[in-house]
Design a protein around this motif. Structure first.
Motif, short mmCIF file in Angstrom:
data_model
loop_
_atom_site.label_atom_id
_atom_site.label_comp_id
_atom_site.label_asym_id
_atom_site.label_seq_id
_atom_site.Cartn_x
_atom_site.Cartn_y
_atom_site.Cartn_z
N VAL A 20 2.45 -1.36 6.09
CA VAL A 20 1.11 -1.28 5.48
C VAL A 20 0.79 -2.67 4.95
O VAL A 20 1.59 -3.25 4.21
N ASP A 21 -0.35 -3.19 5.36
CA ASP A 21 -0.65 -4.59 5.05
C ASP A 21 -2.13 -4.71 4.65
O ASP A 21 -3.02 -4.27 5.40
N GLU A 22 -2.36 -5.29 3.50
CA GLU A 22 -3.74 -5.46 3.01
C GLU A 22 -4.62 -6.17 4.04
O GLU A 22 -5.82 -5.90 4.14
N LYS A 58 -6.58 -3.86 6.61
CA LYS A 58 -7.81 -3.25 6.10
C LYS A 58 -8.91 -4.30 5.93
O LYS A 58 -10.09 -4.03 6.16
N ASP A 116 -6.63 2.96 -1.38
CA ASP A 116 -6.15 1.58 -1.45
C ASP A 116 -4.73 1.51 -0.88
O ASP A 116 -4.01 2.52 -0.85
N VAL A 117 -4.33 0.33 -0.41
CA VAL A 117 -3.07 0.19 0.31
C VAL A 117 -1.85 0.58 -0.55
O VAL A 117 -0.86 1.07 -0.01
N GLU A 126 -5.64 1.92 11.13
CA GLU A 126 -6.07 0.65 10.55
C GLU A 126 -6.91 0.84 9.28
O GLU A 126 -6.87 0.02 8.37
N GLY A 130 -4.80 0.68 6.46
CA GLY A 130 -4.03 -0.56 6.30
C GLY A 130 -2.73 -0.57 7.07
O GLY A 130 -1.85 -1.40 6.81
N ASP A 170 -0.54 -1.27 10.35
CA ASP A 170 -0.63 -2.21 11.47
C ASP A 170 -0.34 -1.50 12.79
O ASP A 170 0.82 -1.21 13.11
#
Ligand code: SF4
Length: 214
Positions: free
Chosen positions: A44-46, A49, A72-73, A172, A175, A177
């Motif tokens: 999970v990567d900010e 998003k 939120d992530v 996506e 968040g 990938d």
């Protein structure tokens, strides 16, 4: 398969059920492939998003299942950390032009995304019935596009989604990938973006989704 809820399933039983769900995805639901992975492998990567906003997708802020309305992530990370396993699912898009040719993809991609969301929703439901009642499925694309044909999101308008049984957020939008998911599953995947590459240079296109099981 409908199974009684039990306090705790053995690892052996969980693995047996996961294999049944993989078979269901591939044989009955027409997924091209489905692979079991540890949920801890999901990235999970900010930045993922953020890519919904830069460049801004036309569904950003227009669909209840798209950012900025998705969790939120940090919430996504915490949620995923409670799961042990996930099934990553892919469906090849043929012809690849339906994703890779920007002159037709806005019309054609939604057909593939709609069918793919149905696969994810059915797999999630099957896991639910098998006793994994916290199963959580994420598909690809925006349901405002592939289900509501770019009409105003009825959920944002009046609080009632038109397609509650099929509409799923995309990986996506949470968040996650999707490219990394495909690589983790052992699949080839290419970054098909707008304009710069001729459709003839694109070897394959796919939908990627995930169902967290337990
Ligand atoms: S399916 Fe349509 S109404 Fe439901 S959340 Fe998506 S855009 Fe909104």
């Amino acid at each position: 398969m409908l199974e009684k809820i039990v306090p705790c399933k053995s690892e052996e039983k969980i693995k047996e059920d996961l294999l049944k769900l993989v078979t269901l995805a591939k044989k009955e639901l027409q997924a091209t492939d489905a692979v079991i992975i540890p949920a801890s492998k999901v990235v999970v990567d900010e930045r993922v998003k953020m890519k919904c906003a830069v460049p801004r997708c036309f569904n950003y802020g227009s669909c209840a299942n798209c950012p900025p309305y998705t969790p939120d992530v940090e919430t996504v990370r915490n949620t995923i950390s409670k799961y042990s396993y996930a099934i990553v699912v892919k469906r090849n898009v043929t012809p690849v032009e339906h994703f890779a040719d920007r002159t037709s993809s806005l019309t054609n991609a939604k057909v593939h995304e709609r069918e793919f969301a149905q696969i994810i929703a059915k797999l999630e439901n099957a896991a639910f019935s098998a006793g994994y009642y916290l199963a959580l499925g994420l598909a690809g694309g925006s349901c405002r596009n592939y289900l509501c044909n770019d009409k105003v999101c009825q959920y944002l308008d009046s609080g009632r989604c038109r397609y509650i049984r099929i509409a799923r957020p995309s990986v996506e939008a949470y968040g996650i990938d999707a490219f990394q998911l495909a690589v983790e599953a052992g699949w080839d995947i290419y970054p098909i973006g707008p304009q710069h590459v001729s459709p003839k240079e694109v070897p394959l296109a796919l939908n990627v989704g995930i169902v967290f099981i337990t």
